[in-house]
Design an enzyme around this catalytic site. Structure first.
Site, PDB file in Angstrom:
ATOM      1  N   ASP A  68       1.954 -28.758  -2.813  1.00  0.00           N
ATOM      2  CA  ASP A  68       1.467 -28.674  -4.189  1.00  0.00           C
ATOM      3  C   ASP A  68       1.934 -29.918  -4.926  1.00  0.00           C
ATOM      4  O   ASP A  68       3.132 -30.084  -5.192  1.00  0.00           O
ATOM      5  CB  ASP A  68       2.011 -27.400  -4.858  1.00  0.00           C
ATOM      6  N   TYR A 162      -6.375 -35.781 -18.791  1.00  0.00           N
ATOM      7  CA  TYR A 162      -6.901 -36.080 -17.455  1.00  0.00           C
ATOM      8  C   TYR A 162      -7.480 -37.498 -17.414  1.00  0.00           C
ATOM      9  O   TYR A 162      -7.149 -38.293 -16.512  1.00  0.00           O
ATOM     10  CB  TYR A 162      -7.973 -35.049 -17.089  1.00  0.00           C
ATOM     11  N   LYS A 166      -6.111 -40.880 -15.276  1.00  0.00           N
ATOM     12  CA  LYS A 166      -6.897 -41.690 -14.334  1.00  0.00           C
ATOM     13  C   LYS A 166      -6.878 -43.163 -14.754  1.00  0.00           C
ATOM     14  O   LYS A 166      -6.900 -44.061 -13.905  1.00  0.00           O
ATOM     15  CB  LYS A 166      -8.326 -41.155 -14.245  1.00  0.00           C
TER      16      LYS A 166
HETATM   17  N1  LIG Z   1     -16.075 -34.327  -9.043  1.00  0.00           N
HETATM   18  C1  LIG Z   1     -16.123 -35.302  -9.939  1.00  0.00           C
HETATM   19  O1  LIG Z   1     -17.096 -35.428 -10.711  1.00  0.00           O
HETATM   20  C2  LIG Z   1     -15.014 -36.301 -10.038  1.00  0.00           C
HETATM   21  C3  LIG Z   1     -15.228 -37.406 -10.868  1.00  0.00           C
HETATM   22  C4  LIG Z   1     -14.224 -38.367 -10.975  1.00  0.00           C
HETATM   23  C5  LIG Z   1     -13.053 -38.224 -10.278  1.00  0.00           C
HETATM   24  N2  LIG Z   1     -12.856 -37.115  -9.488  1.00  0.00           N
HETATM   25  C6  LIG Z   1     -11.592 -37.032  -8.775  1.00  0.00           C
HETATM   26  O2  LIG Z   1     -11.879 -36.968  -7.394  1.00  0.00           O
HETATM   27  C7  LIG Z   1     -10.813 -36.285  -6.714  1.00  0.00           C
HETATM   28  C8  LIG Z   1     -11.393 -35.187  -5.858  1.00  0.00           C
HETATM   29  O3  LIG Z   1     -12.130 -34.318  -6.713  1.00  0.00           O
HETATM   30  P1  LIG Z   1     -13.255 -33.320  -6.154  1.00  0.00           P
HETATM   31  O4  LIG Z   1     -14.409 -33.445  -7.077  1.00  0.00           O
HETATM   32  O5  LIG Z   1     -13.473 -33.497  -4.698  1.00  0.00           O
HETATM   33  O6  LIG Z   1     -12.552 -31.945  -6.523  1.00  0.00           O
HETATM   34  P2  LIG Z   1     -12.299 -30.607  -5.679  1.00  0.00           P
HETATM   35  O7  LIG Z   1     -13.465 -30.280  -4.826  1.00  0.00           O
HETATM   36  O8  LIG Z   1     -11.835 -29.646  -6.704  1.00  0.00           O
HETATM   37  O9  LIG Z   1     -11.068 -31.008  -4.693  1.00  0.00           O
HETATM   38  C9  LIG Z   1      -9.804 -31.294  -5.233  1.00  0.00           C
HETATM   39  C10 LIG Z   1      -8.845 -31.601  -4.109  1.00  0.00           C
HETATM   40  O10 LIG Z   1      -7.552 -31.856  -4.696  1.00  0.00           O
HETATM   41  C11 LIG Z   1      -6.610 -30.906  -4.204  1.00  0.00           C
HETATM   42  N3  LIG Z   1      -5.709 -30.425  -5.229  1.00  0.00           N
HETATM   43  C12 LIG Z   1      -6.019 -29.829  -6.406  1.00  0.00           C
HETATM   44  N4  LIG Z   1      -4.904 -29.405  -7.029  1.00  0.00           N
HETATM   45  C13 LIG Z   1      -3.868 -29.736  -6.199  1.00  0.00           C
HETATM   46  C14 LIG Z   1      -2.458 -29.546  -6.258  1.00  0.00           C
HETATM   47  N5  LIG Z   1      -1.856 -28.912  -7.284  1.00  0.00           N
HETATM   48  N6  LIG Z   1      -1.692 -30.019  -5.238  1.00  0.00           N
HETATM   49  C15 LIG Z   1      -2.260 -30.655  -4.184  1.00  0.00           C
HETATM   50  N7  LIG Z   1      -3.579 -30.843  -4.066  1.00  0.00           N
HETATM   51  C16 LIG Z   1      -4.385 -30.389  -5.063  1.00  0.00           C
HETATM   52  C17 LIG Z   1      -7.450 -29.729  -3.727  1.00  0.00           C
HETATM   53  O11 LIG Z   1      -6.704 -28.988  -2.750  1.00  0.00           O
HETATM   54  P3  LIG Z   1      -6.874 -27.360  -2.653  1.00  0.00           P
HETATM   55  O12 LIG Z   1      -8.215 -27.117  -2.044  1.00  0.00           O
HETATM   56  O13 LIG Z   1      -5.751 -26.923  -1.770  1.00  0.00           O
HETATM   57  O14 LIG Z   1      -6.775 -26.834  -4.058  1.00  0.00           O
HETATM   58  C18 LIG Z   1      -8.670 -30.427  -3.151  1.00  0.00           C
HETATM   59  O15 LIG Z   1      -8.452 -30.876  -1.857  1.00  0.00           O
HETATM   60  C19 LIG Z   1      -9.857 -35.788  -7.819  1.00  0.00           C
HETATM   61  O16 LIG Z   1      -8.799 -36.698  -7.947  1.00  0.00           O
HETATM   62  C20 LIG Z   1     -10.742 -35.808  -9.065  1.00  0.00           C
HETATM   63  O17 LIG Z   1      -9.968 -35.949 -10.227  1.00  0.00           O
HETATM   64  C21 LIG Z   1     -13.814 -36.164  -9.349  1.00  0.00           C
END
Ligand SMILES: NC(=O)c1ccc[n+]([C@@H]2O[C@H](COP(=O)([O-])OP(=O)(O)OC[C@H]3O[C@@H](n4cnc5c(N)ncnc54)[C@H](OP(=O)(O)O)[C@@H]3O)[C@@H](O)[C@H]2O)c1
Length: 257
Positions: A68, A162, A166
């Site tokens: 975590d 958030y 970033k």
């Molecule tokens: N989706 C978007 O539009 C978007 C845009 C810009 C940036 N991002 C960034 O891209 C990255 C991936 O996002 P995603 O869209 O793929 O989101 P996602 O599907 O929600 O995946 C998030 C990932 O981060 C892990 N995570 C979340 N909370 C955590 C914690 N407390 N400790 C350790 N790991 C944790 C999750 O693990 P678990 O499955 O175990 O919870 C999962 O593997 C993030 O950094 C997010 O901020 C996303």
């Protein structure tokens, strides 16, 4: 000329936050190119372990580590576990993170502030610090951080901490790139736009997503797979060996500047 991505074969890669979403797509792509991969999840589900098992069955060497990342000691343990399983480290992808919640300023409590900062900002610094000896021992390598379009636009209401976390990682990326260049460690970032993952299932309504998609020049939201090429490119010395301190925007034209 090396075949595209060929130099990634056999590389030792840790992708944090790769139990699902963008990280899972990136980890899967590294494995498909013959890299040795450590996937990571928070430990709240067995998704990373299941994906590792499926990819291993496909003939590649893939491990799963947990932690975590709101807890810096758990970040250190996850990096240590990955380095031990892989026998070293060449590439670190810092991708774990989430918005935690959309909270307007007057309702931002200290606990919320700490949680968003610990998960999205402190974890990246701690992971880089912990991985540095292994990257140096490898004779150099690549760090690829996941930032966000909101680092530059400020995001939408309720996402201030958030988005700012970033932006910190974007600046940290540039600063670290200069600091680690003598070690032949390149540091870059990928900045996704609105990517259709669990992230938005949690933090955005269908109406908000439809309105966003309508404004995107390429006419749709991004997918996790849309992001993969930028990570592979920045990880590959053959493809981007003279690129460091850069942020690649992957957003369908949502932000052009
Ligand atoms: N989706 C978007 O539009 C978007 C845009 C810009 C940036 N991002 C960034 O891209 C990255 C991936 O996002 P995603 O869209 O793929 O989101 P996602 O599907 O929600 O995946 C998030 C990932 O981060 C892990 N995570 C979340 N909370 C955590 C914690 N407390 N400790 C350790 N790991 C944790 C999750 O693990 P678990 O499955 O175990 O919870 C999962 O593997 C993030 O950094 C997010 O901020 C996303």
């Amino acid at each position: 000329m090396t075949l595209l991505g060929e130099d990634l074969r056999g590389k030792r890669v840790l992708v944090t936050g790769s139990s699902r979403g963008i990280g899972a797509a990136v980890g899967t792509a590294f494995a498909s190119l013959g890299a040795r991969v450590a996937l990571h999840g928070s430990g709240g589900s067995d998704a990373a372990a299941k994906l590792a098992l499926a990819l291993t069955a496909g003939g590649t060497e893939v491990y799963a580590v947990t932690g975590d990342f709101r807890d810096p000691r758990a970040v250190e343990s996850a990096v240590d576990a990955a380095v031990q399983a892989l026998g070293g480290l060449d590439i670190l992808v810092n991708n774990a993170g989430t918005m935690v919640g959309r909270v307007p300023l007057e309702r931002i409590g200290d606990d919320f502030l700490d949680e968003v900062i610990d998960l999205n900002l402190r974890s990246v610094v701690v992971a880089c610090r912990r991985a540095l000896p292994a990257l140096r021992a490898a004779g150099g390598g690549a760090i690829v951080n996941t930032v966000s379009i909101s680092a530059r636009t400020g995001g939408s209401p309720g996402s201030s901490i958030y988005s700012a976390s970033k932006a910190f990682v974007s600046t940290f990326t540039r600063s670290l790139a200069a600091e680690l260049a003598p070690d032949r460690i390149r540091v870059n970032a990928v900045s996704p736009g609105t990517i259709d993952t669990d992230f938005h299932q949690r933090y955005s309504s269908p109406e908000k997503l439809a309105a966003t998609a309508a404004r995107i020049p390429l006419g749709r939201l991004g997918t996790a797979e849309d992001c993969v090429g930028a990570y592979l490119f920045l990880a590959s010395d053959a493809l981007s060996g003279y690129i460091t301190g850069q942020v690649i925007e992957v957003n369908g034209g949502q932000l052009m500047a």
